[in-house]
Design a protein around this motif. Sequence first.
Motif, short mmCIF file in Angstrom:
data_model
loop_
_atom_site.label_atom_id
_atom_site.label_comp_id
_atom_site.label_asym_id
_atom_site.label_seq_id
_atom_site.Cartn_x
_atom_site.Cartn_y
_atom_site.Cartn_z
N LEU A 62 50.73 43.95 46.84
CA LEU A 62 51.90 44.78 47.02
C LEU A 62 52.14 44.98 48.50
O LEU A 62 51.25 45.44 49.22
CB LEU A 62 51.70 46.13 46.33
CG LEU A 62 51.28 46.09 44.85
CD1 LEU A 62 51.11 47.50 44.32
CD2 LEU A 62 52.29 45.32 44.02
N VAL A 63 53.34 44.64 48.96
CA VAL A 63 53.65 44.65 50.39
C VAL A 63 54.62 45.79 50.71
O VAL A 63 55.64 45.95 50.04
CB VAL A 63 54.25 43.30 50.83
CG1 VAL A 63 54.57 43.31 52.31
CG2 VAL A 63 53.29 42.15 50.50
N ASP A 64 54.28 46.57 51.73
CA ASP A 64 55.13 47.66 52.23
C ASP A 64 55.59 48.56 51.10
O ASP A 64 56.78 48.82 50.92
CB ASP A 64 56.33 47.07 52.99
CG ASP A 64 57.04 48.12 53.83
OD1 ASP A 64 56.46 49.20 54.08
OD2 ASP A 64 58.19 47.88 54.25
N GLN A 65 54.62 49.04 50.35
CA GLN A 65 54.90 49.83 49.16
C GLN A 65 54.51 51.29 49.37
O GLN A 65 53.32 51.61 49.49
CB GLN A 65 54.14 49.26 47.97
CG GLN A 65 54.25 50.06 46.69
CD GLN A 65 55.66 50.06 46.15
OE1 GLN A 65 56.16 49.04 45.71
NE2 GLN A 65 56.30 51.22 46.17
N PRO A 66 55.47 52.23 49.44
CA PRO A 66 55.10 53.64 49.51
C PRO A 66 54.35 54.05 48.25
O PRO A 66 54.73 53.67 47.13
CB PRO A 66 56.45 54.36 49.60
CG PRO A 66 57.43 53.31 50.05
CD PRO A 66 56.93 52.02 49.49
N ASP A 79 50.44 48.53 54.61
CA ASP A 79 51.25 47.31 54.68
C ASP A 79 51.03 46.42 53.47
O ASP A 79 51.97 45.81 52.95
CB ASP A 79 50.92 46.55 55.97
CG ASP A 79 51.38 47.29 57.21
OD1 ASP A 79 52.38 48.03 57.12
OD2 ASP A 79 50.75 47.14 58.26
N ILE A 80 49.78 46.32 53.03
CA ILE A 80 49.45 45.48 51.87
C ILE A 80 48.42 46.23 51.02
O ILE A 80 47.49 46.82 51.55
CB ILE A 80 48.87 44.11 52.30
CG1 ILE A 80 49.87 43.35 53.17
CG2 ILE A 80 48.51 43.26 51.07
CD1 ILE A 80 49.33 42.06 53.76
N VAL A 81 48.62 46.18 49.70
CA VAL A 81 47.69 46.79 48.76
C VAL A 81 47.20 45.72 47.79
O VAL A 81 48.00 44.93 47.27
CB VAL A 81 48.37 47.93 47.98
CG1 VAL A 81 47.42 48.51 46.94
CG2 VAL A 81 48.84 49.02 48.92
N LEU A 82 45.89 45.68 47.57
CA LEU A 82 45.32 44.74 46.61
C LEU A 82 45.04 45.48 45.30
O LEU A 82 44.37 46.52 45.30
CB LEU A 82 44.02 44.15 47.16
CG LEU A 82 44.14 42.93 48.08
CD1 LEU A 82 45.00 43.24 49.29
CD2 LEU A 82 42.77 42.43 48.50
N VAL A 83 45.59 44.92 44.22
CA VAL A 83 45.48 45.57 42.90
C VAL A 83 44.81 44.62 41.92
O VAL A 83 45.11 43.41 41.88
CB VAL A 83 46.87 45.95 42.37
CG1 VAL A 83 46.78 46.53 40.96
CG2 VAL A 83 47.55 46.95 43.31
N GLU A 84 43.90 45.17 41.14
CA GLU A 84 43.24 44.40 40.08
C GLU A 84 43.02 45.31 38.89
O GLU A 84 42.46 46.41 39.03
CB GLU A 84 41.90 43.85 40.58
CG GLU A 84 41.18 42.99 39.54
CD GLU A 84 39.85 42.46 40.05
OE1 GLU A 84 39.49 41.33 39.68
OE2 GLU A 84 39.16 43.18 40.80
N ASP A 85 43.45 44.86 37.71
CA ASP A 85 43.25 45.62 36.47
C ASP A 85 43.72 47.07 36.60
O ASP A 85 43.01 48.02 36.25
CB ASP A 85 41.77 45.60 36.06
CG ASP A 85 41.29 44.20 35.74
OD1 ASP A 85 42.11 43.36 35.31
OD2 ASP A 85 40.08 43.93 35.95
N ASN A 86 44.92 47.23 37.14
CA ASN A 86 45.54 48.54 37.27
C ASN A 86 44.79 49.48 38.22
O ASN A 86 44.96 50.70 38.17
CB ASN A 86 45.70 49.22 35.91
CG ASN A 86 47.02 49.97 35.81
OD1 ASN A 86 48.07 49.45 36.20
ND2 ASN A 86 46.98 51.19 35.29
#
Length: 210
Positions: A62-66, A79-86
Motif C-alpha cells: 500500500l503506497v501513500d495510504q493514510p 510511504d509504503i505499508v506491507l500487508v499479509e493476511d489482513n
Amino acid sequence: MNNYKITPESFVSKVIELYRQARKAKVNNSRVKRGRSHNISSHVEDVFAEFLAENLGKYTYLVDQPITVEGQKNPIYPDIVLVEDNKIINFLDLKMDLGWNRNGFINFCNKKETLISDIRNKSCRLKDGITKEIKSFEIDENVKYHIVIISDTNIPKKQMKVNIEGVNSLSNVCVYLLTSNQHPNTYDESKLRDIKINRDQFDKLINSLI
C-alpha cells in the motif's frame, strides 16, 4: 547476497530517469519550458514498491495510504505499508536524502520509535484509493518502521554519521542508506558509475522484510 528480480542497479537507474524526466513539462509543446523540476517523491514510492514486490513477492504493498489507528488522534502517513493476511507487517518511509531534516533526523526517528510501541497489536482502518472502500487491518506485534534513504549526499559525512549512530540503538526503527558518493539527481545515467550502490544495505533491507 540476494538473487534480485529487479536489481539495485536497475532501481537506481529508474530513479535517475525519474529525475531527468522531472525537468520536462508534462505537455507536448516545445514552447513550454519548466524552471523547477516536478516533485518525484511519489513516483519513487511507486518504483520502490515495485522493487519490493518483485523481490519479496508475498505481501500487498500500500503506497501513500493514510491510516487511522485505534486510540490515535491523528492518522499516520507511511510511504509504503506491507500487508499479509489482513495484518500490517511493516511500515516504510522513503527519503531521497537527509538535506530536508539533517538537524532533526534523530528526533524524527525517536518519534517513530514511540509510535510503533503505541500502535502494535492495535486495529486500524484505511480507505481504498480507487474504490474508497473502508478496510480494516491489525498491526502486527513485531511491526517495525523502516527509514530508507536513497542517497547519503546533500549532508556532510560527519553529520550523517552522527545521525546514524544516534538511531542505531532504537528497537522499532531501522535505517538504510542505499547509495553514496553521487546523488541520483545528476540527470545523467552515465553518472551511475559514480554512484556507489550499497548492496549490503539493499540486502539488509530485503532480509529484514522477508
